[in-house]
Write a protein that holds these residues in place. Structure first.
Motif, PDB file in Angstrom:
ATOM      1  N   ILE A  19       0.682  -1.108  -0.096  1.00 42.62           N
ATOM      2  CA  ILE A  19       0.129  -0.068   0.011  1.00 42.62           C
ATOM      3  C   ILE A  19       0.789   1.189   0.030  1.00 42.62           C
ATOM      4  N   ASP A  22       2.306   1.832  -3.519  1.00 42.27           N
ATOM      5  CA  ASP A  22       1.349   2.543  -4.507  1.00 42.27           C
ATOM      6  C   ASP A  22       1.157   3.884  -4.045  1.00 42.27           C
ATOM      7  N   ILE A  28      -2.333   5.542  -5.782  1.00 41.45           N
ATOM      8  CA  ILE A  28      -3.562   5.737  -4.687  1.00 41.45           C
ATOM      9  C   ILE A  28      -3.562   7.232  -4.099  1.00 41.45           C
ATOM     10  N   ILE A  99      -5.746   4.733   6.091  1.00 44.25           N
ATOM     11  CA  ILE A  99      -4.718   4.839   5.246  1.00 44.25           C
ATOM     12  C   ILE A  99      -3.644   5.862   5.384  1.00 44.25           C
ATOM     13  N   VAL A 183      -8.245  -5.230   1.081  1.00 47.44           N
ATOM     14  CA  VAL A 183      -8.451  -4.154   0.234  1.00 47.44           C
ATOM     15  C   VAL A 183      -9.631  -4.493  -0.618  1.00 47.44           C
TER      16      VAL A 183
END
Length: 529
Positions: A19, A22, A28, A99, A183
């Motif tokens: 994550i 990204d 993201i 996040i 996710v």
């Protein structure tokens, strides 16, 4: 038809390293329609602690699309990298707060600002980092940084309890790097398909508007609907009308431009061309100005919070988008439409389709005089008024307050004119008074304590002075002080005259009945225009 997203939805658990990677690549992003990062430090600490303990922390919902939305928010305090037009972007629809904490805790550089948690290996507790860290305080931003992690391990070797601390450090790093968060990724869905999903996931808590999503989706380099709305709001601010939202302005632009506030229609705005959109925005600005002027002058409404329904503003904007001014006959029909739709709760639970059709009906009736005003509802009866409780969020109660204002109320106690601008700018319960005091009625076990027929406008200071004094005491005292003006004061409050009621001995039920009749007559005249 129900649109299915099966086959374009993946549900893969990912580790934090993937994550973070990204996010660093700019894949993201946080779309502009999302609310800013709002979590407090204690919420963020709890999330990190839950991860370390292996507790579930919820999932993240991403929308993967090649369509570029309006400029993205930063991730907390972190600038997101730019990507080219061809790179698909994963927009965070749900899980932004989590996040952001994950990236700030484990992915940001040690010197970056933001949330910097550390783990006290001796006390086995998380806290927010400071500049004066001790050797046994492990900064979580070192988890995925090999050099920093090795240097920290080396420093631990200088401590007497190094073996215990190394064991705890290994367990912590293992828990974080081994954690996999669910996710859910929606792939290549259209905005029309994403909208209902977005609404469902934001149906509780802090509500996020689908119109914000639409504004982002209709954005182009030559057109920014949200920016137009913000510009209109700033220009309307000097008019003193408080509380008109960005979403309401967007709907007003839409109803002027395409005669609809339905989402599926608004999405097609970007196809109409920049010139048409710009012209409609200017027309909307002028129409809103005129609508606000009318609401202030004709109904004494100074803020959106006193408008019974948002639909009233949308419909009025549509009307003034059609005509520059109203003649006497049109103004009379507008009054009829406003009061009838307000007291009959015409727009209660209204869908976008209903508001769209209602805006057209408003133009037909107000501007052209077509049809019958009875289709907008009817005036309330005296019995209706007695049975309706004063609960300010209710549209019919707001209409009642505005109707009181039309009578040009004066304080029952001292006869001074009530400041309507103050009363109808921001709701303050102390400006609305139980004529028969609430506390006294409760002691007497009376029914219909909060009946509309028992509510009048009263300056806050006078309201406080009356307190819980029985009406049969403070009203006769006021009658004596008013002298020859008493009937004018009572008439301005839609109260029976002193020849109709003996206020020193009247019972509550009789008072309600008589005053409700007065109010019903007054509202009936308003509904006739």
């Amino acid at each position: 038809m129900v649109a299915h997203v099966r086959g374009r939805l993946t549900t893969d658990p990912l580790n934090f390293e993937d994550i973070i990677a990204d996010i660093r690549k700019g894949e993201i992003k946080i779309p502009k329609f999302q609310r800013p990062f709002v979590w407090k430090e204690d919420q963020a600490i709890k999330l990190v602690d839950s991860i370390a303990r292996g507790y579930p922390v919820g999932s993240v919902l991403l929308w993967r699309t090649a369509d570029k939305l309006n400029s993205e928010r930063e991730l907390g305090t972190f600038q997101l990298p730019q990507t080219d037009e061809m790179t698909p972007t994963k927009y965070v629809l749900d899980g932004q707060q989590r996040i952001t904490v994950v990236y700030s805790a484990f992915g940001a550089a040690p010197t970056d600002p933001g949330f910097k948690p550390v783990y006290d290996l001796r006390n086995e507790a998380f806290h927010v980092g400071t500049d004066a860290l001790q050797v046994h305080h492990f900064p979580l931003r070192y988890v995925y940084r090999t050099t920093d992690l090795l240097n920290f391990r080396t420093a631990l070797q200088t401590l007497d309890d190094r073996e215990v601390l190394q064991e705890r450090l290994d367990a912590l790093i293992g828990a974080i790097t081994g954690y996999r968060i669910p996710v859910v990724e929606l792939r290549d869905l259209t905005v029309e398909e994403v909208c209902p999903i977005f609404e469902r996931i934001n149906s509780s808590g802090t509500r996020l508007s689908t119109f914000d999503l639409i504004a982002a989706a209709t954005w182009s380099k030559t057109f920014d609907l949200a920016a137009h709305a913000e510009g209109i709001a700033s220009e309307l601010a000097p008019k003193g009308f408080d509380g008109i939202s960005n979403e309401t302005i967007l709907k007003c632009i839409s109803v002027v431009l395409i005669e609809s506030v339905k989402k599926e229609d608004v999405l097609r705005i970007r196809e109409l061309g920049e010139q048409r959109i710009s012209d409609a925005t200017n027309r909307t600005k002028e129409a809103l100005r005129k609508a606000i002027d009318l609401l202030q002058k004709e109904f004494s409404i100074q803020a959106m919070s006193f408008l019974p329904y948002e639909a009233h503003m949308i419909c009025l904007t549509k009307v003034f988008g059609e005509v520059k001014s109203l003649d006497a006959a049109q103004l009379k029909r507008l009054r009829q439409w406003f009061w009838l739709t307000s007291f009959s709760e015409h727009f209660r639970g209204a869908s976008e389709a209903f508001v769209t059709s209602s805006s057209r009906e408003a133009v037909k009736w107000i501007v052209k005089g077509e049809g019958e005003c009875a289709r907008f509802g009817s005036a309330p009866t005296a019995a209706n008024l007695i049975d309706t409780k004063f609960h300010f969020r209710a549209a019919v109660v707001k209409a009642y307050v505005i109707a009181l204002a039309k009578a040009k109320p004066r304080n029952i106690t001292n006869g001074a004119t009530v400041d309507l601008v103050e009363c109808l700018s921001s709701y303050n319960a102390k400006q609305f008074h139980h004529i028969f005091p609430q506390a006294w009625l409760k002691r007497e076990n009376k029914k219909n304590i909060d009946s509309l027929a028992n509510i009048c406008m009263l300056a806050a200071a006078e309201n406080l002075a009356v307190s819980d004094t029985p009406a049969t005491e403070y009203i006769p005292r006021a009658i004596s002080e008013h002298g020859v003006d008493v009937d004018d004061v009572f008439s301005a409050n839609l109260m029976p005259s002193t020849t109709e009621l003996d206020y020193s001995a009247v019972d509550y039920e009789t008072f309600l009945k008589k005053r409700a009749e007065k109010i019903a007559t007054h509202i009936g005249k308003l509904c006739e225009g």
